[in-house]
Design a protein around this motif. Structure first.
Motif, mmCIF file in Angstrom:
data_model
loop_
_atom_site.group_PDB
_atom_site.id
_atom_site.type_symbol
_atom_site.label_atom_id
_atom_site.label_comp_id
_atom_site.label_asym_id
_atom_site.label_seq_id
_atom_site.Cartn_x
_atom_site.Cartn_y
_atom_site.Cartn_z
ATOM 1 N N LEU A 7 0.827 -1.206 0.000
ATOM 2 C CA LEU A 7 0.000 0.000 0.000
ATOM 3 C C LEU A 7 0.863 1.258 0.000
ATOM 4 O O LEU A 7 0.553 2.239 -0.672
ATOM 5 N N GLY A 8 1.948 1.225 0.763
ATOM 6 C CA GLY A 8 2.870 2.356 0.780
ATOM 7 C C GLY A 8 3.497 2.596 -0.577
ATOM 8 O O GLY A 8 3.599 3.737 -1.037
ATOM 9 N N LEU A 9 3.907 1.525 -1.234
ATOM 10 C CA LEU A 9 4.481 1.632 -2.575
ATOM 11 C C LEU A 9 3.450 2.195 -3.549
ATOM 12 O O LEU A 9 3.765 3.061 -4.369
ATOM 13 N N GLY A 10 2.216 1.707 -3.455
ATOM 14 C CA GLY A 10 1.156 2.214 -4.331
ATOM 15 C C GLY A 10 0.908 3.695 -4.105
ATOM 16 O O GLY A 10 0.748 4.461 -5.061
ATOM 17 N N LEU A 11 0.912 4.118 -2.849
ATOM 18 C CA LEU A 11 0.701 5.532 -2.532
ATOM 19 C C LEU A 11 1.823 6.391 -3.094
ATOM 20 O O LEU A 11 1.576 7.440 -3.694
ATOM 21 N N VAL A 12 3.053 5.934 -2.933
ATOM 22 C CA VAL A 12 4.196 6.683 -3.464
ATOM 23 C C VAL A 12 4.114 6.768 -4.988
ATOM 24 O O VAL A 12 4.349 7.824 -5.577
ATOM 25 N N ALA A 13 3.748 5.669 -5.649
ATOM 26 C CA ALA A 13 3.639 5.662 -7.109
ATOM 27 C C ALA A 13 2.576 6.645 -7.588
ATOM 28 O O ALA A 13 2.799 7.396 -8.543
ATOM 29 N N VAL A 14 1.432 6.665 -6.921
ATOM 30 C CA VAL A 14 0.359 7.596 -7.301
ATOM 31 C C VAL A 14 0.816 9.037 -7.108
ATOM 32 O O VAL A 14 0.575 9.897 -7.970
ATOM 33 N N LEU A 15 1.474 9.323 -6.003
ATOM 34 C CA LEU A 15 1.944 10.685 -5.751
ATOM 35 C C LEU A 15 2.986 11.125 -6.779
ATOM 36 O O LEU A 15 2.976 12.275 -7.226
ATOM 37 N N VAL A 16 3.867 10.211 -7.171
ATOM 38 C CA VAL A 16 4.864 10.539 -8.191
ATOM 39 C C VAL A 16 4.177 10.834 -9.521
ATOM 40 O O VAL A 16 4.503 11.809 -10.201
ATOM 41 N N LEU A 17 3.215 10.001 -9.907
ATOM 42 C CA LEU A 17 2.492 10.226 -11.162
ATOM 43 C C LEU A 17 1.736 11.542 -11.147
ATOM 44 O O LEU A 17 1.722 12.279 -12.138
ATOM 45 N N LEU A 18 1.103 11.867 -10.026
ATOM 46 C CA LEU A 18 0.411 13.155 -9.914
ATOM 47 C C LEU A 18 1.396 14.320 -10.002
ATOM 48 O O LEU A 18 1.101 15.346 -10.625
ATOM 49 N N GLY A 19 2.557 14.164 -9.395
ATOM 50 C CA GLY A 19 3.571 15.207 -9.469
ATOM 51 C C GLY A 19 4.061 15.431 -10.884
ATOM 52 O O GLY A 19 4.226 16.571 -11.327
ATOM 53 N N ILE A 20 4.281 14.346 -11.606
ATOM 54 C CA ILE A 20 4.718 14.462 -13.004
ATOM 55 C C ILE A 20 3.641 15.123 -13.847
ATOM 56 O O ILE A 20 3.917 15.997 -14.669
ATOM 57 N N ASP A 21 2.382 14.714 -13.654
ATOM 58 C CA ASP A 21 1.277 15.301 -14.412
ATOM 59 C C ASP A 21 1.144 16.791 -14.103
ATOM 60 O O ASP A 21 0.969 17.603 -15.008
#
Length: 69
Positions: A7-21
């Motif tokens: 879940l932590g990895l998924g949260l970090v991945a989503v935050l990174v994708l949102l940051g890039i977008d």
């Protein structure tokens, strides 16, 4: 514990994708994109995607109807 790490990895991945977008959208708006402006771009892109999807469905329906006739 493994579920918590996943879940932590998924949260970090989503935050990174949102940051890039956000970064890409900010570049398109020449560095003047506010948080509200970013939310508006997300809504606009989602609505555009929905309209394209409906148009494709309509085109498929017309193709099927012309084949039947």
């Amino acid at each position: 514990m493994d579920l918590l790490r996943l879940l932590g990895l998924g949260l970090v991945a989503v935050l990174v994708l949102l940051g890039i977008d956000y970064y890409q959208q900010d570049k398109k708006h020449e560095g003047s994109l506010s948080f509200d402006g970013y939310i508006a771009t997300v809504e606009k892109r989602f609505n555009l995607f929905q309209r394209e999807e409906v148009t494709e469905e309509d085109e498929r329906g017309q193709d099927e109807h012309s084949r039947e006739g």
